[in-house]
Motif scaffolding. Sequence first.
Motif, PDB file in Angstrom:
ATOM      1  N   PHE A   2     -29.732  32.114  25.213  1.00 10.89           N
ATOM      2  CA  PHE A   2     -28.760  33.131  24.827  1.00 10.89           C
ATOM      3  C   PHE A   2     -27.394  32.744  25.394  1.00 10.89           C
ATOM      4  O   PHE A   2     -27.245  32.583  26.608  1.00 10.89           O
ATOM      5  CB  PHE A   2     -29.182  34.503  25.361  1.00 10.89           C
ATOM      6  CG  PHE A   2     -30.467  35.010  24.760  1.00 10.89           C
ATOM      7  CD1 PHE A   2     -30.471  35.687  23.554  1.00 10.89           C
ATOM      8  CD2 PHE A   2     -31.684  34.803  25.410  1.00 10.89           C
ATOM      9  CE1 PHE A   2     -31.651  36.154  23.001  1.00 10.89           C
ATOM     10  CE2 PHE A   2     -32.862  35.254  24.874  1.00 10.89           C
ATOM     11  CZ  PHE A   2     -32.859  35.936  23.654  1.00 10.89           C
ATOM     12  N   TYR A   3     -26.404  32.618  24.519  1.00 11.81           N
ATOM     13  CA  TYR A   3     -25.073  32.168  24.929  1.00 11.81           C
ATOM     14  C   TYR A   3     -24.194  33.345  25.373  1.00 11.81           C
ATOM     15  O   TYR A   3     -24.274  34.446  24.829  1.00 11.81           O
ATOM     16  CB  TYR A   3     -24.372  31.454  23.780  1.00 11.81           C
ATOM     17  CG  TYR A   3     -24.976  30.115  23.405  1.00 11.81           C
ATOM     18  CD1 TYR A   3     -24.909  29.047  24.285  1.00 11.81           C
ATOM     19  CD2 TYR A   3     -25.597  29.942  22.170  1.00 11.81           C
ATOM     20  CE1 TYR A   3     -25.461  27.814  23.933  1.00 11.81           C
ATOM     21  CE2 TYR A   3     -26.148  28.715  21.814  1.00 11.81           C
ATOM     22  CZ  TYR A   3     -26.082  27.659  22.703  1.00 11.81           C
ATOM     23  OH  TYR A   3     -26.614  26.448  22.367  1.00 11.81           O
ATOM     24  N   ILE A  54     -25.913  41.460  29.594  1.00 13.24           N
ATOM     25  CA  ILE A  54     -27.218  41.256  28.957  1.00 13.24           C
ATOM     26  C   ILE A  54     -27.202  41.692  27.486  1.00 13.24           C
ATOM     27  O   ILE A  54     -27.958  41.179  26.651  1.00 13.24           O
ATOM     28  CB  ILE A  54     -28.302  41.992  29.783  1.00 13.24           C
ATOM     29  CG1 ILE A  54     -29.645  41.325  29.615  1.00 13.24           C
ATOM     30  CG2 ILE A  54     -28.329  43.467  29.495  1.00 13.24           C
ATOM     31  CD1 ILE A  54     -30.641  41.692  30.707  1.00 13.24           C
ATOM     32  N   GLY A  55     -26.298  42.615  27.159  1.00  7.86           N
ATOM     33  CA  GLY A  55     -26.159  43.064  25.776  1.00  7.86           C
ATOM     34  C   GLY A  55     -25.655  41.981  24.830  1.00  7.86           C
ATOM     35  O   GLY A  55     -25.736  42.131  23.606  1.00  7.86           O
ATOM     36  N   VAL A  60     -26.111  39.626  16.431  1.00  8.57           N
ATOM     37  CA  VAL A  60     -24.762  39.566  15.839  1.00  8.57           C
ATOM     38  C   VAL A  60     -23.822  38.793  16.759  1.00  8.57           C
ATOM     39  O   VAL A  60     -23.066  37.921  16.312  1.00  8.57           O
ATOM     40  CB  VAL A  60     -24.208  40.985  15.562  1.00  8.57           C
ATOM     41  CG1 VAL A  60     -22.735  40.921  15.153  1.00  8.57           C
ATOM     42  CG2 VAL A  60     -25.033  41.682  14.476  1.00  8.57           C
ATOM     43  N   PHE A  61     -23.880  39.077  18.061  1.00  9.71           N
ATOM     44  CA  PHE A  61     -23.022  38.376  19.029  1.00  9.71           C
ATOM     45  C   PHE A  61     -23.423  36.901  19.118  1.00  9.71           C
ATOM     46  O   PHE A  61     -22.567  36.016  19.133  1.00  9.71           O
ATOM     47  CB  PHE A  61     -23.124  39.036  20.405  1.00  9.71           C
ATOM     48  CG  PHE A  61     -22.183  38.457  21.423  1.00  9.71           C
ATOM     49  CD1 PHE A  61     -20.908  38.974  21.605  1.00  9.71           C
ATOM     50  CD2 PHE A  61     -22.549  37.363  22.202  1.00  9.71           C
ATOM     51  CE1 PHE A  61     -20.028  38.421  22.530  1.00  9.71           C
ATOM     52  CE2 PHE A  61     -21.688  36.800  23.130  1.00  9.71           C
ATOM     53  CZ  PHE A  61     -20.413  37.338  23.289  1.00  9.71           C
ATOM     54  N   ASP A  79     -26.271  44.195  11.225  1.00  8.75           N
ATOM     55  CA  ASP A  79     -24.929  43.633  11.040  1.00  8.75           C
ATOM     56  C   ASP A  79     -23.852  44.455  11.739  1.00  8.75           C
ATOM     57  O   ASP A  79     -22.674  44.169  11.639  1.00  8.75           O
ATOM     58  CB  ASP A  79     -24.599  43.494   9.548  1.00  8.75           C
ATOM     59  CG  ASP A  79     -24.672  44.836   8.827  1.00  8.75           C
ATOM     60  OD1 ASP A  79     -24.942  45.850   9.493  1.00  8.75           O
ATOM     61  OD2 ASP A  79     -24.463  44.840   7.594  1.00  8.75           O
ATOM     62  N   ALA A  80     -24.274  45.508  12.457  1.00  8.57           N
ATOM     63  CA  ALA A  80     -23.301  46.349  13.164  1.00  8.57           C
ATOM     64  C   ALA A  80     -22.691  45.574  14.329  1.00  8.57           C
ATOM     65  O   ALA A  80     -23.395  44.863  15.060  1.00  8.57           O
ATOM     66  CB  ALA A  80     -23.970  47.618  13.682  1.00  8.57           C
ATOM     67  N   ASN A  81     -21.393  45.709  14.495  1.00  9.43           N
ATOM     68  CA  ASN A  81     -20.689  45.010  15.579  1.00  9.43           C
ATOM     69  C   ASN A  81     -20.463  46.011  16.712  1.00  9.43           C
ATOM     70  O   ASN A  81     -19.482  46.737  16.727  1.00  9.43           O
ATOM     71  CB  ASN A  81     -19.368  44.453  15.059  1.00  9.43           C
ATOM     72  CG  ASN A  81     -18.676  43.592  16.114  1.00  9.43           C
ATOM     73  OD1 ASN A  81     -19.288  43.223  17.120  1.00  9.43           O
ATOM     74  ND2 ASN A  81     -17.411  43.287  15.885  1.00  9.43           N
ATOM     75  N   VAL A  82     -21.401  46.074  17.644  1.00  8.22           N
ATOM     76  CA  VAL A  82     -21.342  47.025  18.759  1.00  8.22           C
ATOM     77  C   VAL A  82     -20.944  46.274  20.024  1.00  8.22           C
ATOM     78  O   VAL A  82     -21.537  45.241  20.333  1.00  8.22           O
ATOM     79  CB  VAL A  82     -22.701  47.719  18.963  1.00  8.22           C
ATOM     80  CG1 VAL A  82     -22.651  48.654  20.180  1.00  8.22           C
ATOM     81  CG2 VAL A  82     -23.090  48.499  17.713  1.00  8.22           C
ATOM     82  N   PRO A  83     -19.927  46.743  20.762  1.00  3.94           N
ATOM     83  CA  PRO A  83     -19.529  46.061  22.002  1.00  3.94           C
ATOM     84  C   PRO A  83     -20.715  45.845  22.934  1.00  3.94           C
ATOM     85  O   PRO A  83     -21.500  46.766  23.184  1.00  3.94           O
ATOM     86  CB  PRO A  83     -18.500  47.022  22.614  1.00  3.94           C
ATOM     87  CG  PRO A  83     -17.917  47.737  21.430  1.00  3.94           C
ATOM     88  CD  PRO A  83     -19.060  47.912  20.483  1.00  3.94           C
ATOM     89  N   HIS A  84     -20.832  44.617  23.448  1.00  8.24           N
ATOM     90  CA  HIS A  84     -22.009  44.262  24.239  1.00  8.24           C
ATOM     91  C   HIS A  84     -22.128  45.088  25.516  1.00  8.24           C
ATOM     92  O   HIS A  84     -23.237  45.296  26.026  1.00  8.24           O
ATOM     93  CB  HIS A  84     -21.995  42.764  24.584  1.00  8.24           C
ATOM     94  CG  HIS A  84     -20.971  42.391  25.615  1.00  8.24           C
ATOM     95  ND1 HIS A  84     -19.681  42.008  25.307  1.00  8.24           N
ATOM     96  CD2 HIS A  84     -21.046  42.359  26.983  1.00  8.24           C
ATOM     97  CE1 HIS A  84     -19.015  41.747  26.411  1.00  8.24           C
ATOM     98  NE2 HIS A  84     -19.820  41.951  27.444  1.00  8.24           N
TER      99      HIS A  84
END
Length: 725
Positions: A2-3, A54-55, A60-61, A79-84
Amino acid sequence: MFYAKSETKETIREHTDRLLDNWRLLKDSYGDRLIRVNERMWELLRLAIEYHDIGKANTVFQNKIRRAIQEELLETDCDANVPHNYLSVGLVPFEQLNLTKEEIRLLTHAIGYHHERDKRPDKEAIRDILENDLQKQREAIAHHMQLPLAEKLSFRFVDRLLKRYTIHDGKQFWDYVLLKGLLQRIDHAASAHLPVESDVHQDVGVYVRRYMENKSFHLNDLQRFTESHTHKNVIVIAQTGMGKTESALLWIDRDKAFFTLPLRVSINAIYERIRYQMGYEAAGLLHSTSAFYLAEREEENWEAIKQQSQQLSMKLLFTTVDQILKFPFYYRGFEKELASMANAKVVIDEIQAYDPKIAAMLIKSLEMIKKVGGRFMIMTATLPTLYLDELKRRSIIDEEDTVFGEFIDSQNHRHRIQLHDQEITEGIEDFVRMARSSQVLIIVNTVRRAMELYERLSEMASDVPVHLLHSQFTQEDRQWLERQIKEFNEAKTNGVWITTQLVEASIDIDFDYLFTEMSPLDSLFQRLGRCYRRRVIQGEQCNIHIFTQNVSGVPSVYDEHLVRESICLLKDYEGKILDERAKIELVAKLYERERLKGTSFLQEFEDALSMFDHLDPYEMSKKEAQRKLRDIQTVPVIPRRIYDGIADAIDEYRRCRDGGERLRFRMEIEKKTISVHRFLAEKCVSERLPKPFDHIYIADVEYDFDREMGKGTGIRFDTSLSVFY
């Protein structure tokens, strides 16, 4: 895998480990200085670090990063862009961490808001990502992070996030400020691959003492005083030439510190002195043009100094108050700057030099610094009673934590004054006569009045050198003129320099005679420091001449009541020595609250304090706070004729890809700017420069200066606007 970062292909675990290294560095270096951070708070900070990113494991991220580094994309129905940062909170196993209710709230908010977003938490979007993406990858994420994750999803944390901390939460608010602010400091430093604190063992006190020994200097009373009170807050009133800078550095001693001054030119001068004369390499520089200054100086590692200064990691940072002390605006993300004060000392030099709104901000900032456990020193030539009373009223200073000292040379007198019940233009013949055999300095309150005197003196005194310096020259011409006035003074050449209040505190000169328009006493006494700065006056002749009629800049620059009261207070010293103690006492009288009643000065000060006391946290962004802070400040313009000559440089800048070359072009462009009052800019600008210089305006005005001759008046506005400059 995970990047976390695309630039370095860094994984979330690798990035988190960088933060933990900085956590250990901060704890080991300054744990004893962070008096409000106990062992439990350190543990909460460690937990916040472990779970803060960790989010980012959401698909998507991850696909954003994979796209950037050209790796194969992952399949997903989300496809929702939710702040991590919001998602990270949902994966924290609160039930396994043995936390109190308040600790859960602290951890929730520190992680959830370690990035401030314009987008508020959306429960349904957060639920969608957590249930349909992250929960499905739970085992892989836990294995990658080597951490336990929440086994059962709960979304009550979103409701907690929506109810933000306020100052009414008392102690918990300040705990949150420290927890979140330290997390941000550590995170930002790790992202920049920098230590959160640098040169922690480089104690400036050692360098100052060594420097003074090499120069065969002995500590004076002021320096011994500050050296003996390193664990207290200190307020010092001391006249020019007392070694205030060394005093402040001896007080700082082995601690981290922020050293603030009102003017960039003064900051640059002190930075040079500490770094190059004293050899202290743990010093940083942070103001609006510090990167240009460092690069122009050909500082070998200027980029590293710039980066570490911006991250507030330098052991000793020379800076302006707008860079680090604007947290009273409670802008989103203010916690980082305030938390940086918790293990540091702050020096405020010449508090009386700031306008009442900024002074109110400084007083509020000191109140907040005390709340988080930092220490401060105010050192000044004169301290307005109004400010001192407010510091006491708010219990910012008290007998237990604060020491107060006055250090005045009562034996050596430098100034004998004469008041002239005239406009300064009526003294032209005297200026010329004295300039034939002496160095004469003229200080007026507006650029317009300075230009007027310059033109009249130049016409009638062909045998006397006449020079002009004010703020309405381009940056490069102004810097050249500032060097010229110092060289002129050192060479003991006879002649006249006409200036504005620009020289009050920023330029180290020592003229034979000062002719000045009246201004409020604190400003006036700064002007007196440019005459007989390092000499004792002999005989009965007056070396200070003050003109009290039809003074320019009233009320646009100075409050009329303050000017009038200043004249009254000086009457008793007509033709007499004005010693240093008298100056301090007169300023104290002028700024008594009772004497200030009904003035715009007091109104601005009280209105600003009231605003800061009643602001709701997180209502404005950092940029909005900066704009509010600079609301009364200036905007940069380039006269049309000068712009026509550099248009090609702007095109080259936009085409160039080399970082060093881009900076060189940018510096060349910025050097051509002039800071003018916003009102004037609105009357004469026609357009902005192309991006990325669209903060600079093109002004349709004349510009008059010949570098070879050293002659010219600078920018020339319509005379109908003269009241504003």
